[in-house]
Design a protein around this motif. Sequence first.
Motif, short mmCIF file in Angstrom:
data_model
loop_
_atom_site.label_atom_id
_atom_site.label_comp_id
_atom_site.label_asym_id
_atom_site.label_seq_id
_atom_site.Cartn_x
_atom_site.Cartn_y
_atom_site.Cartn_z
N ARG A 58 0.87 -1.18 0.00
CA ARG A 58 0.00 0.00 0.00
C ARG A 58 0.90 1.23 0.00
O ARG A 58 1.64 1.46 0.97
N PRO A 59 0.89 2.03 -1.05
CA PRO A 59 1.86 3.11 -1.18
C PRO A 59 1.64 4.31 -0.26
O PRO A 59 2.55 5.11 -0.06
N ARG A 60 0.44 4.42 0.30
CA ARG A 60 0.13 5.58 1.14
C ARG A 60 -1.10 5.30 1.98
O ARG A 60 -1.83 4.33 1.75
N GLY A 61 -1.34 6.17 2.97
CA GLY A 61 -2.58 6.11 3.71
C GLY A 61 -3.69 6.77 2.90
O GLY A 61 -3.51 7.14 1.75
N GLY A 62 -4.86 6.90 3.53
CA GLY A 62 -5.97 7.55 2.83
C GLY A 62 -6.85 6.55 2.12
O GLY A 62 -6.99 5.40 2.55
N ASP A 63 -7.45 6.98 1.01
CA ASP A 63 -8.40 6.11 0.31
C ASP A 63 -7.69 5.02 -0.47
O ASP A 63 -6.46 4.94 -0.49
N LEU A 101 -12.71 1.57 -6.96
CA LEU A 101 -13.11 2.62 -7.89
C LEU A 101 -13.92 3.67 -7.13
O LEU A 101 -14.44 3.39 -6.03
N PRO A 102 -14.07 4.86 -7.69
CA PRO A 102 -14.81 5.91 -6.97
C PRO A 102 -16.24 5.54 -6.60
O PRO A 102 -16.79 6.10 -5.65
N ASP A 103 -16.86 4.58 -7.32
CA ASP A 103 -18.23 4.20 -7.00
C ASP A 103 -18.32 3.18 -5.86
O ASP A 103 -19.42 2.71 -5.52
N GLY A 104 -17.18 2.84 -5.26
CA GLY A 104 -17.18 1.91 -4.14
C GLY A 104 -17.10 0.45 -4.53
O GLY A 104 -17.26 -0.43 -3.68
N SER A 105 -16.83 0.18 -5.80
CA SER A 105 -16.64 -1.20 -6.24
C SER A 105 -15.15 -1.53 -6.32
O SER A 105 -14.30 -0.63 -6.27
#
Length: 213
Positions: free
Chosen positions: A62-67, A99-103
């Motif tokens: 995982r390259p970073r925290g966040g989303d 993806l931005p839609d939560g899938s």
Amino acid sequence: MDEKKLVLEACCTSAEQVFTAAKFGADRVELCENLEIGGTTPSDENIRLSVISGIPVNVLVRPRGGDFIYSPEEEEQMAAAIERCRGLGAAGVVIGALLPDGSVDSGMMKRLVEKAHSSNGQRRLSVTFHRAIDECADPFQALETIIGLGFDRILTSGHESGAVGGSVLLAELVRRAAGRIIIMPGGGVTAENVEKLAEITGATEFHGTRICM
């Protein structure tokens, strides 16, 4: 409860913690760094020293925290990290992208799973889909997608902050998985509550920072 042996995966951030987890009965570890932001990919040196313990080490990529919505450049970073993990002797990797839609980001995940499962004479790495699933819009749809992508297991708290609160959904995920993939509860799992969680959920693999210490 079926008397199956529980597999305990300890979440560790250093080689010292890995050796301690092995001493106290962990079957496997997930190695990461920066746990305060949910975990990021550990350094090569951390991986190398942890693998020396002899216990199977799955490495968070995982390259970073966040989303969990990643750019093409971040995908390249994760692909390179998977290759390094193989070279350093890790048993597996822990990944997840949405993806931005939560899938589930099926395209990115397919490419990274193929990288881990490389058939070019290289050692196959086990692949776990991490708690990004707990941010999916539809956990059951995500389950089927992740199974189709060839993952070995899913780490999840059942869409709650911890596995105890998510135990009902975890039990349903185990039921729907029907042996096609391992559902591994994580989040607040400890040596004190793991057996009760196993009874409630039917899961046989569990993950936690205090799971065997």
